[in-house]
Design an enzyme around this catalytic site. Structure first.
Site, PDB file in Angstrom:
ATOM      1  N   HIS A 157       0.836  -1.209   0.000  1.00 30.78           N
ATOM      2  CA  HIS A 157       0.000   0.000   0.000  1.00 30.78           C
ATOM      3  C   HIS A 157       0.860   1.244   0.000  1.00 30.78           C
ATOM      4  O   HIS A 157       0.564   2.241  -0.621  1.00 30.78           O
ATOM      5  CB  HIS A 157      -0.855   0.034   1.278  1.00 30.78           C
ATOM      6  CG  HIS A 157      -2.155  -0.653   1.095  1.00 30.78           C
ATOM      7  ND1 HIS A 157      -2.802  -1.284   2.125  1.00 30.78           N
ATOM      8  CD2 HIS A 157      -2.932  -0.785   0.023  1.00 30.78           C
ATOM      9  CE1 HIS A 157      -3.929  -1.787   1.675  1.00 30.78           C
ATOM     10  NE2 HIS A 157      -4.024  -1.506   0.404  1.00 30.78           N
TER      11      HIS A 157
ATOM     12  N   CYS B 222       1.140  -8.502 -19.990  1.00 27.72           N
ATOM     13  CA  CYS B 222       0.309  -7.821 -19.005  1.00 27.72           C
ATOM     14  C   CYS B 222       0.824  -7.974 -17.571  1.00 27.72           C
ATOM     15  O   CYS B 222       0.158  -7.560 -16.630  1.00 27.72           O
ATOM     16  CB  CYS B 222      -1.145  -8.267 -19.109  1.00 27.72           C
ATOM     17  SG  CYS B 222      -1.369  -9.984 -18.666  1.00 27.72           S
TER      18      CYS B 222
HETATM   19  C1  PEP Z   1       0.774 -12.296 -14.167  1.00 23.99           C
HETATM   20  O1  PEP Z   1       0.879 -13.385 -13.594  1.00 23.99           O
HETATM   21  O2  PEP Z   1       1.734 -11.713 -14.746  1.00 23.99           O
HETATM   22  C2  PEP Z   1      -0.528 -11.610 -14.209  1.00 23.99           C
HETATM   23  C3  PEP Z   1      -0.705 -10.508 -14.902  1.00 23.99           C
HETATM   24  O3  PEP Z   1      -1.508 -12.147 -13.452  1.00 23.99           O
HETATM   25  P1  PEP Z   1      -1.657 -11.899 -11.870  1.00 23.99           P
HETATM   26  O4  PEP Z   1      -0.587 -10.910 -11.470  1.00 23.99           O
HETATM   27  O5  PEP Z   1      -3.036 -11.403 -11.672  1.00 23.99           O
HETATM   28  O6  PEP Z   1      -1.420 -13.262 -11.344  1.00 23.99           O
END
Ligand code: PEP
Ligand code: MG
Length: 574
Positions: free
Chosen positions: A192, A507
């Site tokens: 946070h 992502c």
């Molecule tokens: C990842 O694993 O890179 C991803 C984007 O998913 P999360 O962070 O939600 O597991």
């Protein structure tokens, strides 16, 4: 002169006077025993302090509304809930009564019991709870003494501390105390505090172990840029001179970044890069407009399920997805990821089986395929939300081809049901998968023939390729997304997707890091999705790069066997 390296939360370079915050909360043991006649008064004093704490938090919330994102203000709501927790309050009151200890000591002892209880629980959700309860404890104790605020001394200084709590930072913000920088021992990149430091734009360096073992002198240089991430104690004349230049360059770059906010993300030689936003919950129009993303590259749906008291039904989900995507244009790509529950993300109303290693257990698509009705409800909600929009579906944690086929079979079933019911939905919805585990990398060419797109989740991919828990502090050095094995894996996926004409995006958190952006562009990956706060810097970087000449960077990094060498090569471009 001494240089201490750490990790950064918000980039900046400042030179300034330090404020050494060496005070400890307590640990002094019991300070005094009360007389029998003082007990009622002491409980009264504790209750007054609770009221004061609540009032000050409410005031803080009101005064920060609009200045800080709604999501960041949820911290205050969490603290207010602790202050209203009848069990916590009565435990403290009973402690005062039974042990004749002062309110300060009782608060400390009872809170410590809660903390050690939470620490024993393996679920990482409780790590945040520990920080919240520590923050509340500090506030109650402060109000018991109703000491005058000591923060005025901090104005314009660089705070050197073991740990600063989120609400302390929020309070300073409310009282117009402006910290020049923060150097701290604790705090993960996703804590946070790190999020708040970014929101308040305070150059912050974290992870300086044994912070008070150094010989801190009056002035330091704090350089929280991605390239350096360090604090320099007692800088010599030469370094100070060099930094004058660096600060000027940094400020020029910042101006460029701000100017590029509404310009296209296109490289010097005209290649368009798609910069999208990762979204987990409600995000305001202002937050989106400030960074102008091309779309949502990852809509994590877990939060909707986690904050509910039961599985959200179809209509509730549609309303919630619409609420998030309403601030985007109809043509903007929106990728909704199906429920990625399990491991560190648990539902309060659904008891999962205990597993020795939950990260290798029932999570992501595995959970959805084992709870088909829950999965089908979500597929229906996504298909209906997608009607008339550029919404796509994405499955998380795919490890084998049957999972894709089974999920797609259910998608087909659901479409048929919706057709029968005469409901409007997007029949030609694009379907993609996350590439997060080594098997998906190795099988990418086969998977590419079953789906429309890939999105690489570097957070999980790094942990599974390197066998290093993404939440562990002990192996945090090994959890390194620049490890050549991770970069090579990403390139294998890109090649497989190219072979079948499928698109690839990134992502994971890495997509928002400048060094990584250079690496991705060098591999021909031009679709990235990141937290909103990284988009402006990414856009300015893209605009400063020559795509064609990055090709040889790819050759260089893919031949490297050492992540430090890779970082050195990439750094030269940012
Ligand atoms: C990842 O694993 O890179 C991803 C984007 O998913 P999360 O962070 O939600 O597991
Ligand atoms: Mg993941």
């Amino acid at each position: 002169m001494e240089i201490l390296k750490g990790t950064f939360a918000f980039e900046g370079i400042v030179v300034g006077r330090i404020f050494l915050d060496k005070k400890e909360l307590s640990n002094k043991g019991i300070t005094a025993l009360l007389d029998e006649r003082e007990i009622d008064g002491e409980i009264e004093r504790f209750r007054d302090s609770l009221e004061l704490s609540k009032e000050s938090l409410e005031r803080l919330k009101t005064s920060l509304a609009g200045k800080i994102g709604e999501k960041d203000l949820e911290i205050i709501t969490a603290h207010l809930m602790i202050l209203d927790d009848p069990v916590y309050i009565s435990d403290i009151e009973k402690y005062i009564q039974k042990n004749r200890t002062k309110a300060e000591d009782s608060v400390k002892i009872v809170t410590d019991k809660y903390i050690s209880l939470f620490n024993k629980l393996e679920n990482p959700i409780y790590r945040q709870k520990v920080l919240d309860i520590k923050d509340v404890e500090k506030r109650i104790i402060k109000n018991l003494n109703s000491k005058k605020n000591e923060w005025a001394d901090l104005n314009g200084k660089i705070l050197i501390t073991e740990e600063i709590l989120p609400t302390e930072l929020l309070n300073m913000c409310q009282e117009n105390i402006k910290l020049k920088g923060i150097v701290m021992e604790y705090g993960g990149e996703t804590s946070h505090l790190a999020i708040l430091a970014k929101a308040l734009e305070i150059p912050t360096l974290m992870g300086i172990k044994n912070i008070f073992s150094y010989d801190w002198k009056k002035d330091v240089i704090l350089d929280t840029t991605e390239q350096n991430s360090c604090v320099i104690i007692e800088p010599d004349e030469k370094t100070l001179e060099e930094y004058k230049d660096k600060i000027e360059k940094f400020n020029c770059k910042r101006e460029e970044i701000e100017k590029s906010a509404f310009l296209p993300a296109v490289t010097l030689d005209g290649v368009n890069v798609s910069l999208n936003m990762n979204i987990s919950g409600k995000t305001t129009k202002e937050e989106i407009d400030a960074v102008t993303p091309d779309g949502i590259g990852l809509l994590r749906t877990e939060l909707l399920y986690m904050k509910n008291n039961s599985f959200p039904d179809e209509e509730e989900q549609i309303a919630s997805y619409n609420d998030i995507i309403k601030n985007f244009d109809e043509k903007d790509p929106i990728i909704i990821r199906t429920l990625d529950i399990g491991a560190d993300k648990q539902l309060p109303y659904f008891q999962m089986k205990n597993e020795t290693n939950s990260f290798l257990g029932l999570r992501g698509i595995r959970f959805s395929l084992s709870e088909k009705n829950i999965f089908k409800t979500q597929l229906r909600a996504i298909l209906r939300t997608a009607y008339g929009r550029n919404v796509k579906i994405m499955y998380p944690m795919i490890t084998n081809i049957n999972e894709i086929r089974e999920a797609n079979e259910l998608l087909k079933e659901v479409k048929e049901e919706l057709r029968q019911e005469d409901k409007k939905f997007k029949d030609d919805i694009e379907v993609g998968i996350m590439i997060e585990v080594p098997s998906a990398v190795m099988m990418a060419d086969a998977f590419a023939q079953e789906v429309d797109f890939f999105s690489i989740g570097t957070n999980d991919l790094t942990q599974y390729i390197l066998a290093a828990d993404r939440l562990s502090e002990t192996v945090s050095d090994m959890y390194d997304s620049y490890n050549p094995a991770v970069l090579r894996a990403i390139y294998i996926v890109k090649q497989a997707a190219d072979k079948y004409g499928k698109s690839v995006s990134i992502c994971g958190e890495m997509a928002g890091e400048q060094k990584a952006i250079v690496a991705f562009l060098s591999m021909g990956i031009t679709n990235l999705s990141m937290v909103g706060g990284s988009i402006l810097v990414a856009r300015a970087l893209v605009r400063s790069l020559d795509y064609t000449s990055l090709k040889n960077v790819k050759e260089q990094i893919l031949q490297c066997s050492d992540s430090n060498k890779i970082k050195e090569i990439l750094k030269k471009y940012i």
